[in-house]
Design a protein around this motif. Sequence first.
Motif, PDB file in Angstrom:
ATOM      1  N   LEU A 295      -9.061  30.241  82.677  1.00  0.00           N
ATOM      2  CA  LEU A 295      -9.738  31.519  82.463  1.00  0.00           C
ATOM      3  C   LEU A 295      -9.653  31.953  81.002  1.00  0.00           C
ATOM      4  O   LEU A 295     -10.653  32.403  80.413  1.00  0.00           O
ATOM      5  N   LEU A 296      -8.483  31.840  80.411  1.00  0.00           N
ATOM      6  CA  LEU A 296      -8.313  32.233  79.012  1.00  0.00           C
ATOM      7  C   LEU A 296      -9.186  31.386  78.097  1.00  0.00           C
ATOM      8  O   LEU A 296      -9.770  31.896  77.126  1.00  0.00           O
ATOM      9  N   ASN A 297      -9.299  30.131  78.418  1.00  0.00           N
ATOM     10  CA  ASN A 297     -10.156  29.245  77.628  1.00  0.00           C
ATOM     11  C   ASN A 297     -11.616  29.676  77.737  1.00  0.00           C
ATOM     12  O   ASN A 297     -12.352  29.733  76.753  1.00  0.00           O
ATOM     13  N   ALA A 298     -12.038  29.959  78.968  1.00  0.00           N
ATOM     14  CA  ALA A 298     -13.432  30.365  79.185  1.00  0.00           C
ATOM     15  C   ALA A 298     -13.730  31.723  78.561  1.00  0.00           C
ATOM     16  O   ALA A 298     -14.837  31.962  78.064  1.00  0.00           O
ATOM     17  N   LEU A 299     -12.742  32.617  78.568  1.00  0.00           N
ATOM     18  CA  LEU A 299     -12.952  33.959  78.015  1.00  0.00           C
ATOM     19  C   LEU A 299     -13.129  33.960  76.500  1.00  0.00           C
ATOM     20  O   LEU A 299     -13.576  34.953  75.925  1.00  0.00           O
ATOM     21  N   LYS A 300     -12.795  32.857  75.860  1.00  0.00           N
ATOM     22  CA  LYS A 300     -12.994  32.785  74.412  1.00  0.00           C
ATOM     23  C   LYS A 300     -14.471  32.844  74.039  1.00  0.00           C
ATOM     24  O   LYS A 300     -14.818  33.319  72.960  1.00  0.00           O
ATOM     25  N   ASN A 309     -17.095  32.585  87.031  1.00  0.00           N
ATOM     26  CA  ASN A 309     -18.004  31.649  87.693  1.00  0.00           C
ATOM     27  C   ASN A 309     -17.736  30.208  87.264  1.00  0.00           C
ATOM     28  O   ASN A 309     -17.776  29.283  88.082  1.00  0.00           O
ATOM     29  N   ILE A 310     -17.462  30.019  85.967  1.00  0.00           N
ATOM     30  CA  ILE A 310     -17.182  28.677  85.449  1.00  0.00           C
ATOM     31  C   ILE A 310     -15.925  28.105  86.095  1.00  0.00           C
ATOM     32  O   ILE A 310     -15.904  26.960  86.571  1.00  0.00           O
ATOM     33  N   VAL A 311     -14.871  28.906  86.141  1.00  0.00           N
ATOM     34  CA  VAL A 311     -13.607  28.426  86.698  1.00  0.00           C
ATOM     35  C   VAL A 311     -13.723  28.245  88.213  1.00  0.00           C
ATOM     36  O   VAL A 311     -13.106  27.344  88.787  1.00  0.00           O
ATOM     37  N   ALA A 312     -14.516  29.080  88.868  1.00  0.00           N
ATOM     38  CA  ALA A 312     -14.740  28.908  90.303  1.00  0.00           C
ATOM     39  C   ALA A 312     -15.403  27.568  90.590  1.00  0.00           C
ATOM     40  O   ALA A 312     -15.043  26.867  91.552  1.00  0.00           O
ATOM     41  N   PRO A 318     -11.870  31.368  94.962  1.00  0.00           N
ATOM     42  CA  PRO A 318     -12.834  32.446  95.209  1.00  0.00           C
ATOM     43  C   PRO A 318     -13.230  33.171  93.916  1.00  0.00           C
ATOM     44  O   PRO A 318     -12.373  33.469  93.070  1.00  0.00           O
ATOM     45  N   LYS A 319     -14.517  33.445  93.785  1.00  0.00           N
ATOM     46  CA  LYS A 319     -15.009  34.098  92.569  1.00  0.00           C
ATOM     47  C   LYS A 319     -14.418  35.493  92.393  1.00  0.00           C
ATOM     48  O   LYS A 319     -14.111  35.909  91.262  1.00  0.00           O
ATOM     49  N   ASN A 324     -11.219  39.210  89.159  1.00  0.00           N
ATOM     50  CA  ASN A 324     -10.154  40.204  88.988  1.00  0.00           C
ATOM     51  C   ASN A 324      -9.052  39.676  88.071  1.00  0.00           C
ATOM     52  O   ASN A 324      -8.503  40.418  87.247  1.00  0.00           O
ATOM     53  N   ARG A 325      -8.746  38.399  88.216  1.00  0.00           N
ATOM     54  CA  ARG A 325      -7.705  37.820  87.352  1.00  0.00           C
ATOM     55  C   ARG A 325      -8.166  37.749  85.897  1.00  0.00           C
ATOM     56  O   ARG A 325      -7.392  38.019  84.980  1.00  0.00           O
TER      57      ARG A 325
END
Length: 334
Positions: A295-300, A309-312, A318-319, A324-325
Amino acid sequence: MPRRESSPGGPENNQGGKNHDGKRNGSASASRSQDDADRSALESHSKPSEAQLAQITPGLYLVATPIGHSRDITLRALDVLRAADILACEDTRVTRKLLSVHNIRPDRLVSYHEHNAAEMRPKLIEHLNLGKIVALVSDAGTPMINDPGFRIAADCREADIPVQAIPGASAVTTGLMLAGLPTDRFMYCGFPPPKQGKRTTWLGEIKDIDTTLVFLESAKRLAASLTDMATVLGDRDCAVVREMTKKFEETRRGKLSALSIHYQESGPPKGEITIVVGPPLEGDEMSDTDIDALLLNALKTERVKDAANIVAAQTGRPKRYLYNRALALKDGDP
């Protein structure tokens, strides 16, 4: 943190150093000493007999050359290089040095690379039709992998000209040997596209393939490619291998995200680079820490919703949970 392993595999001729008196040793002197040592070692091997050389019949020979250490070449490859009427190579300077180390005359070299292949290929085919022995070598490693060799090989087969492979060193298989990742199945992927948009799309096309992946990459794009791999492929186990078989050989292992951060902070490394990425992670095998790293990588680069959505898609989680995370991570909530 990614783990690093160094191995002084073989001498790297262009490295200088200091002696015990604090004086710098010349790189040229070190290179000559290593070349002399290689020649002396070769004298202990019997040279091919006339009968052995006679077995090298006219045709195209695809000859693997060392990827670093000049002695990583087979006796059969040396026989072919001695017997060839023409040596087609990417860079005549590189091949000339290899031939010099192994006491092979260099007067039959011709340049054959991606920029002149269309012009040179018909000339080489003409020599082959006249019954000549043509050896095709790359600057390092096995021909046909990331070079124009496959085109001339295809033309030869169409013209019923014999084509023979002389196997040897390869950055792909050597990288797999050093990576410490599953090797029962693997896929060689070549160089990722240089542009991020095309690169992420390209990675998306191979992310579901259940196998170890092998890439080549330039030093300047290494960190960016590792970041995109972590985002698209998931935070898999990875090994970055450089300078294989040379004095400063290094294998650095870790998760894709950790290796990405390392090279962002340390800058581009020196040398030729092979990236080996482990098979896909199963979502239920991933810890919460692994999920947070994704998630932290994608949030960059993505909004919260898109990151979730990417990590899901990567993990099957679950999305709503991931959204929320991601919100909590973005707000700095551990």
